[in-house]
Design a protein around this motif. Structure first.
Motif, mmCIF file in Angstrom:
data_model
loop_
_atom_site.group_PDB
_atom_site.id
_atom_site.type_symbol
_atom_site.label_atom_id
_atom_site.label_comp_id
_atom_site.label_asym_id
_atom_site.label_seq_id
_atom_site.Cartn_x
_atom_site.Cartn_y
_atom_site.Cartn_z
ATOM 1 N N LEU A 63 60.522 -2.642 21.185
ATOM 2 C CA LEU A 63 59.333 -3.041 20.276
ATOM 3 C C LEU A 63 59.530 -2.602 18.459
ATOM 4 O O LEU A 63 58.319 -2.666 18.211
ATOM 5 N N ASP A 64 60.286 -1.385 18.402
ATOM 6 C CA ASP A 64 60.096 -0.659 17.361
ATOM 7 C C ASP A 64 60.452 -1.557 16.301
ATOM 8 O O ASP A 64 59.328 -1.264 14.734
ATOM 9 N N ILE A 65 60.790 -2.375 16.065
ATOM 10 C CA ILE A 65 61.311 -3.746 15.478
ATOM 11 C C ILE A 65 59.670 -4.255 15.459
ATOM 12 O O ILE A 65 59.537 -4.828 13.953
ATOM 13 N N ILE A 66 58.908 -4.763 16.270
ATOM 14 C CA ILE A 66 57.672 -5.128 15.525
ATOM 15 C C ILE A 66 56.952 -4.425 14.634
ATOM 16 O O ILE A 66 55.671 -4.980 14.223
ATOM 17 N N ARG A 67 57.060 -3.134 15.288
ATOM 18 C CA ARG A 67 56.524 -1.624 14.494
ATOM 19 C C ARG A 67 56.503 -1.575 13.044
ATOM 20 O O ARG A 67 55.729 -1.511 12.473
ATOM 21 N N MET A 68 57.992 -1.887 12.939
ATOM 22 C CA MET A 68 58.090 -2.080 11.857
ATOM 23 C C MET A 68 57.737 -3.365 11.125
ATOM 24 O O MET A 68 57.292 -3.286 9.355
#
Length: 85
Positions: A63-68
């Motif tokens: 999910l880090d890419i969504i946060r980014m």
């Protein structure tokens, strides 16, 4: 067969492309949800909602890419609505 081991050439380009695609997709979803056409049409309260959602997303690799992407949209809004006092 080559003696060299495989390495991905220019991995940062892959990440940039994925980040751009995620950010664009998020913007499309966000603009439809809030019924806005431009980033500066979002209100501060709506940005607060996006920040809260971003902060609730668990920190994991998936999910880090969504946060980014959410961070990119928030930063874009801040840049577009910045007023120099």
């Amino acid at each position: 067969m080559s003696e060299e081991t495989y390495t991905l050439a220019r991995p940062y380009k892959w990440i940039e492309n994925i980040e751009r695609e995620v950010t664009d997709g998020l913007w499309e979803d966000i603009s439809q949800y809030f019924g806005v056409e431009e980033i500066n049409d979002l209100t501060e309260e709506q940005i607060d909602q996006l920040e809260a959602y971003r902060d609730e997303i668990e920190e994991d690799g998936y999910l880090d890419i969504i946060r980014m992407g959410l961070g990119n949209i928030i930063n874009w809004w801040e840049t577009e609505t910045y007023v120099d006092d």
